[in-house]
Design a protein around this motif. Structure first.
Motif, PDB file in Angstrom:
ATOM      1  N   ALA A   1       1.598   1.290   0.705  1.00 37.94           N
ATOM      2  CA  ALA A   1       1.291   1.690  -0.667  1.00 37.94           C
ATOM      3  C   ALA A   1       0.399   0.657  -1.352  1.00 37.94           C
ATOM      4  N   ARG A   2       0.758  -0.607  -1.223  1.00 34.37           N
ATOM      5  CA  ARG A   2      -0.044  -1.661  -1.855  1.00 34.37           C
ATOM      6  C   ARG A   2      -1.467  -1.676  -1.308  1.00 34.37           C
ATOM      7  N   SER A   3      -1.618  -1.468  -0.014  1.00 37.45           N
ATOM      8  CA  SER A   3      -2.960  -1.517   0.567  1.00 37.45           C
ATOM      9  C   SER A   3      -3.837  -0.380   0.047  1.00 37.45           C
ATOM     10  N   ILE A   4      -3.280   0.813  -0.097  1.00 36.99           N
ATOM     11  CA  ILE A   4      -4.042   1.953  -0.615  1.00 36.99           C
ATOM     12  C   ILE A   4      -4.420   1.699  -2.069  1.00 36.99           C
ATOM     13  N   LEU A   5      -3.458   1.269  -2.868  1.00 37.52           N
ATOM     14  CA  LEU A   5      -3.717   1.018  -4.289  1.00 37.52           C
ATOM     15  C   LEU A   5      -4.748  -0.089  -4.488  1.00 37.52           C
ATOM     16  N   LYS A   6      -4.649  -1.136  -3.698  1.00 40.97           N
ATOM     17  CA  LYS A   6      -5.610  -2.245  -3.824  1.00 40.97           C
ATOM     18  C   LYS A   6      -7.004  -1.839  -3.357  1.00 40.97           C
ATOM     19  N   LEU A   7      -7.080  -1.160  -2.237  1.00 36.69           N
ATOM     20  CA  LEU A   7      -8.380  -0.786  -1.677  1.00 36.69           C
ATOM     21  C   LEU A   7      -9.164   0.111  -2.644  1.00 36.69           C
ATOM     22  N   LEU A   8      -8.461   0.975  -3.355  1.00 40.48           N
ATOM     23  CA  LEU A   8      -9.114   1.915  -4.267  1.00 40.48           C
ATOM     24  C   LEU A   8      -9.110   1.436  -5.721  1.00 40.48           C
ATOM     25  N   ASN A   9      -8.694   0.200  -5.939  1.00 42.10           N
ATOM     26  CA  ASN A   9      -8.668  -0.400  -7.286  1.00 42.10           C
ATOM     27  C   ASN A   9      -7.817   0.391  -8.280  1.00 42.10           C
ATOM     28  N   LEU A  10      -6.753   0.986  -7.806  1.00 41.59           N
ATOM     29  CA  LEU A  10      -5.907   1.792  -8.691  1.00 41.59           C
ATOM     30  C   LEU A  10      -4.973   0.937  -9.553  1.00 41.59           C
ATOM     31  N   TYR A  11      -4.724  -0.299  -9.152  1.00 42.35           N
ATOM     32  CA  TYR A  11      -3.923  -1.174 -10.002  1.00 42.35           C
ATOM     33  C   TYR A  11      -4.621  -1.410 -11.341  1.00 42.35           C
ATOM     34  N   GLU A  12      -5.950  -1.353 -11.339  1.00 43.81           N
ATOM     35  CA  GLU A  12      -6.723  -1.586 -12.559  1.00 43.81           C
ATOM     36  C   GLU A  12      -6.413  -0.558 -13.640  1.00 43.81           C
ATOM     37  N   ILE A  13      -5.979   0.615 -13.244  1.00 42.19           N
ATOM     38  CA  ILE A  13      -5.661   1.643 -14.235  1.00 42.19           C
ATOM     39  C   ILE A  13      -4.154   1.883 -14.329  1.00 42.19           C
ATOM     40  N   ASN A  14      -3.379   0.855 -13.961  1.00 46.00           N
ATOM     41  CA  ASN A  14      -1.914   0.858 -14.095  1.00 46.00           C
ATOM     42  C   ASN A  14      -1.213   1.898 -13.237  1.00 46.00           C
ATOM     43  N   VAL A  15      -1.714   2.116 -12.030  1.00 37.35           N
ATOM     44  CA  VAL A  15      -1.048   3.003 -11.085  1.00 37.35           C
ATOM     45  C   VAL A  15      -0.245   2.138 -10.128  1.00 37.35           C
ATOM     46  N   LYS A  16       0.989   2.521  -9.897  1.00 39.04           N
ATOM     47  CA  LYS A  16       1.883   1.826  -8.971  1.00 39.04           C
ATOM     48  C   LYS A  16       2.431   2.845  -7.986  1.00 39.04           C
ATOM     49  N   SER A  17       3.159   2.358  -7.003  1.00 38.78           N
ATOM     50  CA  SER A  17       3.813   3.232  -6.032  1.00 38.78           C
ATOM     51  C   SER A  17       5.321   3.137  -6.214  1.00 38.78           C
ATOM     52  N   GLU A  18       5.994   4.254  -6.040  1.00 35.38           N
ATOM     53  CA  GLU A  18       7.449   4.230  -6.171  1.00 35.38           C
ATOM     54  C   GLU A  18       8.106   3.353  -5.110  1.00 35.38           C
ATOM     55  N   ASP A  19       7.400   3.079  -4.009  1.00 29.23           N
ATOM     56  CA  ASP A  19       7.971   2.254  -2.952  1.00 29.23           C
ATOM     57  C   ASP A  19       7.916   0.759  -3.268  1.00 29.23           C
ATOM     58  N   GLU A  20       7.131   0.378  -4.269  1.00 26.39           N
ATOM     59  CA  GLU A  20       6.954  -1.042  -4.553  1.00 26.39           C
ATOM     60  C   GLU A  20       8.188  -1.711  -5.153  1.00 26.39           C
ATOM     61  N   ALA A  21       8.958  -0.968  -5.921  1.00 27.85           N
ATOM     62  CA  ALA A  21      10.135  -1.559  -6.563  1.00 27.85           C
ATOM     63  C   ALA A  21      11.172  -0.480  -6.802  1.00 27.85           C
ATOM     64  N   GLU A  22      12.412  -0.831  -6.677  1.00 28.97           N
ATOM     65  CA  GLU A  22      13.477   0.142  -6.910  1.00 28.97           C
ATOM     66  C   GLU A  22      13.431   0.668  -8.346  1.00 28.97           C
ATOM     67  N   ASP A  23      12.958  -0.146  -9.294  1.00 31.87           N
ATOM     68  CA  ASP A  23      12.827   0.285 -10.671  1.00 31.87           C
ATOM     69  C   ASP A  23      11.813   1.411 -10.839  1.00 31.87           C
ATOM     70  N   PHE A  24      10.919   1.584  -9.857  1.00 30.64           N
ATOM     71  CA  PHE A  24       9.886   2.608  -9.946  1.00 30.64           C
ATOM     72  C   PHE A  24      10.324   3.937  -9.355  1.00 30.64           C
ATOM     73  N   LYS A  25      11.516   4.008  -8.804  1.00 36.25           N
ATOM     74  CA  LYS A  25      11.989   5.261  -8.223  1.00 36.25           C
ATOM     75  C   LYS A  25      12.194   6.301  -9.306  1.00 36.25           C
ATOM     76  N   LYS A  26      11.827   7.515  -9.008  1.00 30.62           N
ATOM     77  CA  LYS A  26      11.947   8.593  -9.987  1.00 30.62           C
ATOM     78  C   LYS A  26      13.388   8.742 -10.468  1.00 30.62           C
ATOM     79  N   SER A  27      14.323   8.578  -9.584  1.00 30.51           N
ATOM     80  CA  SER A  27      15.730   8.733  -9.948  1.00 30.51           C
ATOM     81  C   SER A  27      16.191   7.674 -10.946  1.00 30.51           C
ATOM     82  N   ASN A  28      15.445   6.578 -11.075  1.00 27.02           N
ATOM     83  CA  ASN A  28      15.795   5.511 -12.010  1.00 27.02           C
ATOM     84  C   ASN A  28      15.127   5.683 -13.366  1.00 27.02           C
ATOM     85  N   ASN A  29      14.320   6.718 -13.527  1.00 29.42           N
ATOM     86  CA  ASN A  29      13.570   6.921 -14.779  1.00 29.42           C
ATOM     87  C   ASN A  29      14.084   8.104 -15.553  1.00 29.42           C
TER      88      ASN A  29
END
Length: 131
Positions: free
Chosen positions: A103-131
């Motif tokens: 997930a990090r490699s895809i987001l970094k390669l496409l510069n998606l972190y610049e627009i505040n896009v993250k992956s749910e796999d990066e942190a347990e806090d990002f899981k849909k069930s936690n939101n």
């Protein structure tokens, strides 16, 4: 500007609300299916190297390539007692580290972190069930 780029991303990759992407309090979160849709459409090749693999900890390096652009990044997973001393709640730490590195490699390669896009796999806090 960020909103326009987010809309472009949503339409370019044919992302489906609730299955590929959802909103977090501060971020837009891509699910695993969203990450893999983007990877396939962009024809991104990702290779992995296990940096460390132990029963409760794993680190994986991902090397992502699209055309002549290559980046490398890492994913890790530490099984703890709850989340007070770890960052995942599964015994499949190597697999979790690989998912995070992908997930990090895809987001970094496409510069998606610049627009505040993250992956749910990066942190347990990002899981849909936690939101």
């Amino acid at each position: 500007m960020k909103t326009e780029k987010l809309k472009e991303m949503f339409y370019k990759y044919n992302l489906v609300k609730d299955t590929d992407v959802f909103r977090h309090q501060h971020f837009v979160i891509l699910t695993r299916s969203g990450i893999e849709k983007i990877q396939a459409q962009e024809e991104i090749n990702v290779e992995f190297e296990v940096v460390k693999s132990e029963p409760n900890f794993a680190g994986v390096k991902a090397i992502a390539t699209k055309g002549d652009k290559t980046i490398q990044t890492y994913g890790s997973a530490l099984k703890g007692e709850g989340f007070k001393d770890g960052n995942c709640n599964t015994h499949y730490v190597l697999e979790m580290a690989e998912k995070r590195a992908l997930a990090r490699s895809i987001l970094k390669l496409l510069n998606l972190y610049e627009i505040n896009v993250k992956s749910e796999d990066e942190a347990e806090d990002f899981k849909k069930s936690n939101n």
